[in-house]
Design a protein around this motif. Structure first.
Motif, PDB file in Angstrom:
ATOM      1  N   LYS A  61      90.358 -60.351  24.172  1.00 26.82           N
ATOM      2  CA  LYS A  61      89.216 -60.854  25.404  1.00 26.82           C
ATOM      3  C   LYS A  61      88.065 -60.937  24.688  1.00 26.82           C
ATOM      4  O   LYS A  61      87.739 -60.065  24.372  1.00 26.82           O
ATOM      5  CB  LYS A  61      89.708 -59.252  26.544  1.00 26.82           C
ATOM      6  N   LEU A  62      87.657 -61.531  25.209  1.00 27.63           N
ATOM      7  CA  LEU A  62      86.258 -62.221  24.623  1.00 27.63           C
ATOM      8  C   LEU A  62      85.367 -62.839  25.724  1.00 27.63           C
ATOM      9  O   LEU A  62      85.805 -63.099  26.960  1.00 27.63           O
ATOM     10  CB  LEU A  62      86.061 -64.245  24.177  1.00 27.63           C
ATOM     11  N   THR A  63      84.012 -62.307  25.788  1.00 29.34           N
ATOM     12  CA  THR A  63      82.844 -62.133  26.586  1.00 29.34           C
ATOM     13  C   THR A  63      82.009 -62.077  26.119  1.00 29.34           C
ATOM     14  O   THR A  63      81.090 -61.808  25.037  1.00 29.34           O
ATOM     15  CB  THR A  63      82.715 -60.703  26.852  1.00 29.34           C
ATOM     16  N   VAL A  64      81.514 -63.975  26.461  1.00 32.42           N
ATOM     17  CA  VAL A  64      80.566 -64.582  25.806  1.00 32.42           C
ATOM     18  C   VAL A  64      78.854 -64.756  27.076  1.00 32.42           C
ATOM     19  O   VAL A  64      79.019 -64.757  27.859  1.00 32.42           O
ATOM     20  CB  VAL A  64      80.261 -66.029  25.682  1.00 32.42           C
ATOM     21  N   ASN A  65      77.990 -63.674  26.325  1.00 34.64           N
ATOM     22  CA  ASN A  65      77.139 -63.664  27.226  1.00 34.64           C
ATOM     23  C   ASN A  65      75.742 -64.447  27.059  1.00 34.64           C
ATOM     24  O   ASN A  65      75.547 -64.607  25.932  1.00 34.64           O
ATOM     25  CB  ASN A  65      76.428 -62.178  26.785  1.00 34.64           C
ATOM     26  N   ARG A  96      84.253 -77.555  19.598  1.00 35.77           N
ATOM     27  CA  ARG A  96      84.131 -76.278  18.754  1.00 35.77           C
ATOM     28  C   ARG A  96      84.742 -75.364  18.088  1.00 35.77           C
ATOM     29  O   ARG A  96      84.504 -74.151  17.384  1.00 35.77           O
ATOM     30  CB  ARG A  96      82.674 -76.096  19.705  1.00 35.77           C
ATOM     31  N   LEU A  97      85.928 -75.538  18.735  1.00 42.19           N
ATOM     32  CA  LEU A  97      87.498 -74.769  18.047  1.00 42.19           C
ATOM     33  C   LEU A  97      87.967 -75.016  16.765  1.00 42.19           C
ATOM     34  O   LEU A  97      87.930 -76.278  17.203  1.00 42.19           O
ATOM     35  CB  LEU A  97      88.222 -74.429  18.979  1.00 42.19           C
ATOM     36  N   THR A  98      88.239 -73.955  15.409  1.00 38.26           N
ATOM     37  CA  THR A  98      88.766 -74.544  14.895  1.00 38.26           C
ATOM     38  C   THR A  98      90.314 -73.444  14.399  1.00 38.26           C
ATOM     39  O   THR A  98      89.814 -72.353  14.943  1.00 38.26           O
ATOM     40  CB  THR A  98      87.827 -74.447  13.378  1.00 38.26           C
ATOM     41  N   PHE A  99      90.931 -74.395  14.307  1.00 40.95           N
ATOM     42  CA  PHE A  99      92.312 -73.148  14.273  1.00 40.95           C
ATOM     43  C   PHE A  99      92.676 -73.321  13.127  1.00 40.95           C
ATOM     44  O   PHE A  99      93.497 -74.532  12.542  1.00 40.95           O
ATOM     45  CB  PHE A  99      93.556 -73.929  15.862  1.00 40.95           C
ATOM     46  N   HIS A 114      88.539 -70.323  15.096  1.00 36.36           N
ATOM     47  CA  HIS A 114      87.299 -70.002  14.862  1.00 36.36           C
ATOM     48  C   HIS A 114      86.479 -70.040  16.237  1.00 36.36           C
ATOM     49  O   HIS A 114      86.563 -71.993  15.998  1.00 36.36           O
ATOM     50  CB  HIS A 114      86.387 -70.693  13.405  1.00 36.36           C
ATOM     51  N   ILE A 115      85.038 -69.735  16.789  1.00 38.61           N
ATOM     52  CA  ILE A 115      84.393 -71.026  17.505  1.00 38.61           C
ATOM     53  C   ILE A 115      83.404 -70.654  17.242  1.00 38.61           C
ATOM     54  O   ILE A 115      82.209 -69.694  16.530  1.00 38.61           O
ATOM     55  CB  ILE A 115      84.293 -70.085  19.281  1.00 38.61           C
ATOM     56  N   THR A 116      82.451 -72.099  17.275  1.00 37.16           N
ATOM     57  CA  THR A 116      81.120 -72.126  16.446  1.00 37.16           C
ATOM     58  C   THR A 116      80.414 -72.193  17.743  1.00 37.16           C
ATOM     59  O   THR A 116      80.566 -72.682  18.653  1.00 37.16           O
ATOM     60  CB  THR A 116      80.936 -73.196  16.319  1.00 37.16           C
ATOM     61  N   ALA A 117      79.547 -71.680  17.426  1.00 39.66           N
ATOM     62  CA  ALA A 117      78.089 -71.347  18.910  1.00 39.66           C
ATOM     63  C   ALA A 117      78.913 -71.474  20.424  1.00 39.66           C
ATOM     64  O   ALA A 117      78.656 -72.179  21.219  1.00 39.66           O
ATOM     65  CB  ALA A 117      77.721 -73.244  18.842  1.00 39.66           C
ATOM     66  N   ALA A 118      78.747 -70.273  20.513  1.00 38.73           N
ATOM     67  CA  ALA A 118      80.063 -69.912  22.287  1.00 38.73           C
ATOM     68  C   ALA A 118      79.328 -70.283  22.904  1.00 38.73           C
ATOM     69  O   ALA A 118      77.609 -69.449  23.426  1.00 38.73           O
ATOM     70  CB  ALA A 118      80.092 -68.275  21.648  1.00 38.73           C
ATOM     71  N   GLN A 119      79.556 -70.274  23.946  1.00 36.19           N
ATOM     72  CA  GLN A 119      79.400 -70.408  25.390  1.00 36.19           C
ATOM     73  C   GLN A 119      79.830 -69.495  26.482  1.00 36.19           C
ATOM     74  O   GLN A 119      81.230 -69.240  25.676  1.00 36.19           O
ATOM     75  CB  GLN A 119      79.436 -71.950  25.843  1.00 36.19           C
ATOM     76  N   PRO A 120      79.214 -69.118  27.664  1.00 33.03           N
ATOM     77  CA  PRO A 120      80.071 -68.686  28.849  1.00 33.03           C
ATOM     78  C   PRO A 120      80.988 -68.720  28.916  1.00 33.03           C
ATOM     79  O   PRO A 120      81.222 -68.138  29.431  1.00 33.03           O
ATOM     80  CB  PRO A 120      78.339 -68.652  29.516  1.00 33.03           C
ATOM     81  N   GLY A 121      81.136 -70.132  29.072  1.00 29.72           N
ATOM     82  CA  GLY A 121      82.435 -70.996  29.141  1.00 29.72           C
ATOM     83  C   GLY A 121      83.352 -71.187  28.306  1.00 29.72           C
ATOM     84  O   GLY A 121      84.714 -71.028  28.639  1.00 29.72           O
ATOM     85  N   GLU A 161      76.220 -67.486  19.662  1.00 35.20           N
ATOM     86  CA  GLU A 161      76.739 -66.735  17.824  1.00 35.20           C
ATOM     87  C   GLU A 161      77.912 -67.877  18.030  1.00 35.20           C
ATOM     88  O   GLU A 161      78.420 -68.425  18.356  1.00 35.20           O
ATOM     89  CB  GLU A 161      77.302 -64.991  18.296  1.00 35.20           C
ATOM     90  N   ASN A 162      79.051 -66.910  16.386  1.00 32.43           N
ATOM     91  CA  ASN A 162      80.103 -67.813  16.084  1.00 32.43           C
ATOM     92  C   ASN A 162      80.836 -66.483  16.463  1.00 32.43           C
ATOM     93  O   ASN A 162      79.914 -65.426  15.425  1.00 32.43           O
ATOM     94  CB  ASN A 162      79.671 -68.634  14.858  1.00 32.43           C
ATOM     95  N   LEU A 163      82.586 -67.448  16.329  1.00 29.16           N
ATOM     96  CA  LEU A 163      82.571 -65.860  16.097  1.00 29.16           C
ATOM     97  C   LEU A 163      84.575 -65.990  16.035  1.00 29.16           C
ATOM     98  O   LEU A 163      85.196 -67.819  15.360  1.00 29.16           O
ATOM     99  CB  LEU A 163      83.669 -65.387  17.425  1.00 29.16           C
ATOM    100  N   THR A 164      85.029 -65.491  15.016  1.00 26.67           N
ATOM    101  CA  THR A 164      87.098 -65.795  14.645  1.00 26.67           C
ATOM    102  C   THR A 164      87.393 -65.257  15.452  1.00 26.67           C
ATOM    103  O   THR A 164      87.249 -63.122  15.363  1.00 26.67           O
ATOM    104  CB  THR A 164      87.153 -65.696  13.177  1.00 26.67           C
ATOM    105  N   VAL A 165      88.631 -65.025  16.153  1.00 26.80           N
ATOM    106  CA  VAL A 165      89.490 -63.613  16.219  1.00 26.80           C
ATOM    107  C   VAL A 165      91.423 -64.764  15.631  1.00 26.80           C
ATOM    108  O   VAL A 165      90.872 -65.261  14.549  1.00 26.80           O
ATOM    109  CB  VAL A 165      90.330 -64.050  17.662  1.00 26.80           C
TER     110      VAL A 165
END
Lengths: 110, 113
Positions: free
Chosen positions: A105-109, A60-63, A75-82, A17-21
């Motif tokens: 606090k981000l958790t990528v499952n 994969r990170l855009t600031f 913004h993180i594209t195609a988030a990974q557990p790492g 998934e993608n996300l933005t903080v």
């Protein structure tokens, strides 16, 4: 005293998934920095942005830094557990000390 | 190369006791910083050294907190008469000088019971 507000406070998503903080400041940033902190470790610098409207990419990170230099997004594209960790924004103002937000606090499952 | 190291990694102490936390910065870094990170918070600045002298100690919460860096390298953060509210992770960072990137250590988790 400068206050940095970060949102959301917690974010749990699935791998891919993608996300933005977001990070918002009560005053103009001097030099905005984004950090990632993993459990049991200190923060690690990801990027520094200085110019309003600036966009920086790190894999994969855009600031993005707002034109008025009071807000920023990550913004993180195609988030990974790492990518799991605490994402902190900070201002290194005219003094030497860093002023931090509370973090997202981000958790990528998997 | 070696990064910033902090000892101990964990410290449990009783209320009212004295504790010392140690920071070994990256070799050659002249600037050293202490921050405190409480649960659910970002790091908060405590004190900054340039060489041997404390250039800014405005973040120390009260006179129970004191830090030294006698030879311009290793630093010790000292807390007297510890209180439960002092429980936090104490982070140390170093940099080649001001306005440069700060490199953080893993922190010392202090628990006051």
């Amino acid at each position: 005293t400068q206050l940095l507000e970060q949102s959301p406070q917690f974010l749990s998503i699935q791998e891919g998934e993608n996300l933005t903080v977001y990070c918002n400041s009560s005053s103009v940033f001097s030099s905005l920095q984004w950090y990632r902190q993993e459990p049991g470790e200190g923060p690690v610098l990801l990027v520094t942005v200085v110019t309003g409207g600036e966009v920086k990419k790190l894999k994969r990170l855009t600031f993005q830094f707002g034109d008025a230099r009071k807000d920023s997004s990550l913004h993180i594209t195609a988030a990974q557990p790492g990518d799991t960790g605490l994402y902190l924004c900070a201002d290194q103002g005219g003094s030497e000390k860093l002023v931090f937000g509370k973090g997202t606090k981000l958790t990528v499952n998997p | 190369g070696a990064g910033v190291s902090q000892t101990p990694s964990n410290k449990v102490t009783e209320k009212g006791k004295y504790v010392e936390l140690r920071c070994d910065p990256i070799s050659g870094h002249t600037a050293l910083y202490w921050y405190r990170q409480s649960l659910g918070q970002g790091p908060e600045f405590l004190i900054y050294f340039q060489g041997t002298g404390a250039a800014d100690d405005s973040g120390l919460p009260n006179d129970r907190f004191f830090a030294v860096r006698p030879e311009g390298s290793v630093s010790t953060l000292k807390i007297q008469r510890t209180e439960r509210g002092d429980s936090a992770v104490y982070l140390c960072a170093s940099s080649p000088g001001t306005i440069y990137e700060q490199y953080f250590g893993p922190g010392t988790r202090l628990t006051v019971t």
